[in-house]
Design a protein around this motif. Structure first.
Motif, PDB file in Angstrom:
ATOM      1  N   SER A  20       0.813  -1.219   0.000  1.00  0.00           N
ATOM      2  CA  SER A  20       0.000   0.000   0.000  1.00  0.00           C
ATOM      3  C   SER A  20       0.843   1.264   0.000  1.00  0.00           C
ATOM      4  CB  SER A  20      -0.934   0.000   1.213  1.00  0.00           C
ATOM      5  OG  SER A  20      -0.200  -0.082   2.421  1.00  0.00           O
ATOM      6  N   TYR A  21       2.118   1.159   0.456  1.00  0.00           N
ATOM      7  CA  TYR A  21       2.939   2.373   0.467  1.00  0.00           C
ATOM      8  C   TYR A  21       3.298   2.843  -0.943  1.00  0.00           C
ATOM      9  CZ  TYR A  21       7.092  -0.649  -0.128  1.00  0.00           C
ATOM     10  OH  TYR A  21       8.021  -1.535  -0.597  1.00  0.00           O
ATOM     11  N   PHE A  22       3.077   1.998  -1.958  1.00  0.00           N
ATOM     12  CA  PHE A  22       3.259   2.463  -3.330  1.00  0.00           C
ATOM     13  C   PHE A  22       2.381   3.693  -3.575  1.00  0.00           C
ATOM     14  CE2 PHE A  22       5.131  -1.025  -6.247  1.00  0.00           C
ATOM     15  CZ  PHE A  22       6.029  -1.414  -5.279  1.00  0.00           C
ATOM     16  N   ILE A  23       1.184   3.677  -2.995  1.00  0.00           N
ATOM     17  CA  ILE A  23       0.249   4.798  -3.162  1.00  0.00           C
ATOM     18  C   ILE A  23       0.588   5.927  -2.200  1.00  0.00           C
ATOM     19  CG2 ILE A  23      -2.160   5.536  -3.021  1.00  0.00           C
ATOM     20  CD1 ILE A  23      -3.005   2.732  -3.751  1.00  0.00           C
ATOM     21  N   SER A  24       0.711   5.606  -0.916  1.00  0.00           N
ATOM     22  CA  SER A  24       0.889   6.659   0.089  1.00  0.00           C
ATOM     23  C   SER A  24       2.184   7.440  -0.107  1.00  0.00           C
ATOM     24  CB  SER A  24       0.838   6.054   1.498  1.00  0.00           C
ATOM     25  OG  SER A  24       1.823   5.057   1.657  1.00  0.00           O
ATOM     26  N   ALA A  25       3.277   6.766  -0.454  1.00  0.00           N
ATOM     27  CA  ALA A  25       4.548   7.464  -0.654  1.00  0.00           C
ATOM     28  C   ALA A  25       4.483   8.383  -1.865  1.00  0.00           C
ATOM     29  CB  ALA A  25       5.684   6.458  -0.821  1.00  0.00           C
ATOM     30  N   THR A  26       3.793   7.933  -2.909  1.00  0.00           N
ATOM     31  CA  THR A  26       3.616   8.770  -4.102  1.00  0.00           C
ATOM     32  C   THR A  26       2.840  10.028  -3.756  1.00  0.00           C
ATOM     33  OG1 THR A  26       3.622   6.817  -5.546  1.00  0.00           O
ATOM     34  CG2 THR A  26       2.697   8.846  -6.451  1.00  0.00           C
ATOM     35  N   CYS A  27       1.742   9.849  -3.021  1.00  0.00           N
ATOM     36  CA  CYS A  27       0.901  10.992  -2.651  1.00  0.00           C
ATOM     37  C   CYS A  27       1.664  11.983  -1.782  1.00  0.00           C
ATOM     38  CB  CYS A  27      -0.348  10.510  -1.909  1.00  0.00           C
ATOM     39  SG  CYS A  27      -1.520   9.591  -2.926  1.00  0.00           S
ATOM     40  N   GLN A  28       2.380  11.474  -0.777  1.00  0.00           N
ATOM     41  CA  GLN A  28       3.097  12.355   0.129  1.00  0.00           C
ATOM     42  C   GLN A  28       4.192  13.140  -0.586  1.00  0.00           C
ATOM     43  OE1 GLN A  28       2.513  13.280   3.277  1.00  0.00           O
ATOM     44  NE2 GLN A  28       0.631  12.092   3.061  1.00  0.00           N
ATOM     45  N   PHE A  29       4.857  12.510  -1.551  1.00  0.00           N
ATOM     46  CA  PHE A  29       5.895  13.238  -2.277  1.00  0.00           C
ATOM     47  C   PHE A  29       5.278  14.368  -3.096  1.00  0.00           C
ATOM     48  CE2 PHE A  29       8.930  14.013  -5.720  1.00  0.00           C
ATOM     49  CZ  PHE A  29      10.092  14.183  -4.979  1.00  0.00           C
ATOM     50  N   LEU A  30       4.175  14.094  -3.778  1.00  0.00           N
ATOM     51  CA  LEU A  30       3.495  15.131  -4.552  1.00  0.00           C
ATOM     52  C   LEU A  30       3.066  16.294  -3.662  1.00  0.00           C
ATOM     53  CD1 LEU A  30       1.201  13.006  -6.915  1.00  0.00           C
ATOM     54  CD2 LEU A  30       3.107  14.457  -7.626  1.00  0.00           C
TER      55      LEU A  30
END
Length: 326
Positions: free
Chosen positions: A252-262
């Motif tokens: 699930s961190y594939f999504i959360s890490a992407t969002c947080q970086f953006l």
């Protein structure tokens, strides 16, 4: 000087990967990431001795990004070799991560059963592109959580000190020396951290990596349970009511890490996003995955919604960097 050292480090790893020591190098990277898994917790930035330094993790992420260069790009044909089974339960990969939540965790009818896992098979060894892709995802997640949190707190202290200076009056004679010294110390520290954390070239490569990942995940989620050979150039013509079961093997961190970086880049260095040319892949990905039936975790869905606000035009001040009269 720093750029030269980083280039030499990347070249050293590249040469090692091309040598017979390739598997040992990848195993060492895996051990480093596993040893620093607590950095995924926000409390890690407040606890001393919680793994390697932030600088080490950022440099490791930079090296892995360099190794990813040949297959970076949302439409890069080499992405077809990615294998979704890398993080599946019981995988023989270097990095099975059994403790990590998956995107479709505990959803009735969308879980991967043991029989289905047997049918999908488990390769004796995953190709280098798949291994590098997953390790880079993990490295980026661990590398940015703590530094961005520290940077936010640093900026808060800087703005509070600036407010105190403004309350003292605009004349330098009215400003207490200790307050001035504190402001200038914080200001220099802020510039140093920002230089490393939001380096334009590094940030652009991270965005390119995440854009490639987002396009791959978008197509994977709308495919018929493919584990490999997902064509990055395929057009999504119809969105199914439920995603592919293969998402049950994606952390699930594939999504959360992407969002947080953006979110963080938009807040601290919006110009980097404005210059990036592949933002459409993020929009498609975020719109697809904001559905409850696709992402059951409410916290991740909240991050997706917040990340979508990145694409809403806003009025920003000409300068977000505090100044002081001398």
């Amino acid at each position: 000087m720093i750029e030269t050292l980083q280039t030499l480090t990347s070249r050293l790893f590249y040469n090692l990967i091309k040598s017979p020591a390739k598997q040992q190098v990848l195993e060492w990277i895996k051990v480093c990431l596993e040893a620093n898994r607590n950095k995924a917790k926000l409390v890690a930035s407040f606890v001393a001795g919680s793994g390697s330094s932030d600088g080490f993790m950022l440099n490791l992420a930079r090296v892995l990004l360099k190794l990813c260069t040949p297959f970076l790009g949302p439409l890069n044909p080499k992405l077809t070799t990615l294998d979704v089974r890398f993080c599946s339960p019981g995988s023989r990969s270097l990095f099975p991560q059994p403790h990590e939540d998956k995107i479709l965790d505990k959803i009735d009818g969308l879980e991967i059963t043991k029989d289905e896992l047997c049918e999908l098979g488990d390769p004796e060894q995953f190709n280098f592109i798949t291994t590098c892709f997953y390790l880079t995802h993990r490295a980026l997640q661990l590398a940015y959580i703590s530094p961005f949190d520290k940077y936010k707190r640093l900026m808060k202290s800087l703005m509070e000190t600036q407010g105190l200076i403004q309350d003292m009056g605009s004349s330098p004679l009215n400003i207490d020396g200790s307050v001035r010294d504190r402001f200038e110390t914080l200001f220099v520290e802020q510039l140093e951290v920002k230089t490393h954390l939001l380096h334009p070239e590094m940030s652009k490569n991270v965005l390119l990596f995440y854009a490639s990942s987002c396009n791959w995940l978008s197509i994977l989620s709308t495919s018929a349970d493919q584990v490999t050979n997902v064509d990055p150039k395929r057009t999504i013509e119809c969105v199914p009511t439920a995603p592919s079961k293969t998402l049950a093997m994606i952390p699930s961190y594939f999504i959360s890490a992407t969002c947080q970086f953006l979110i963080n880049v938009r807040y601290f260095a919006e110009a980097i996003l404005e210059d990036f040319q592949s933002m459409d892949y993020f929009v498609t990905f975020l719109v697809l995955f904001c559905n409850k039936s696709w992402v059951p975790n409410p916290h991740i869905r909240a991050e997706i919604i917040e990340a979508l606000t990145v694409f809403i035009p806003n009025e920003r001040s000409k300068s977000s960097v505090p100044t002081i009269n001398r």
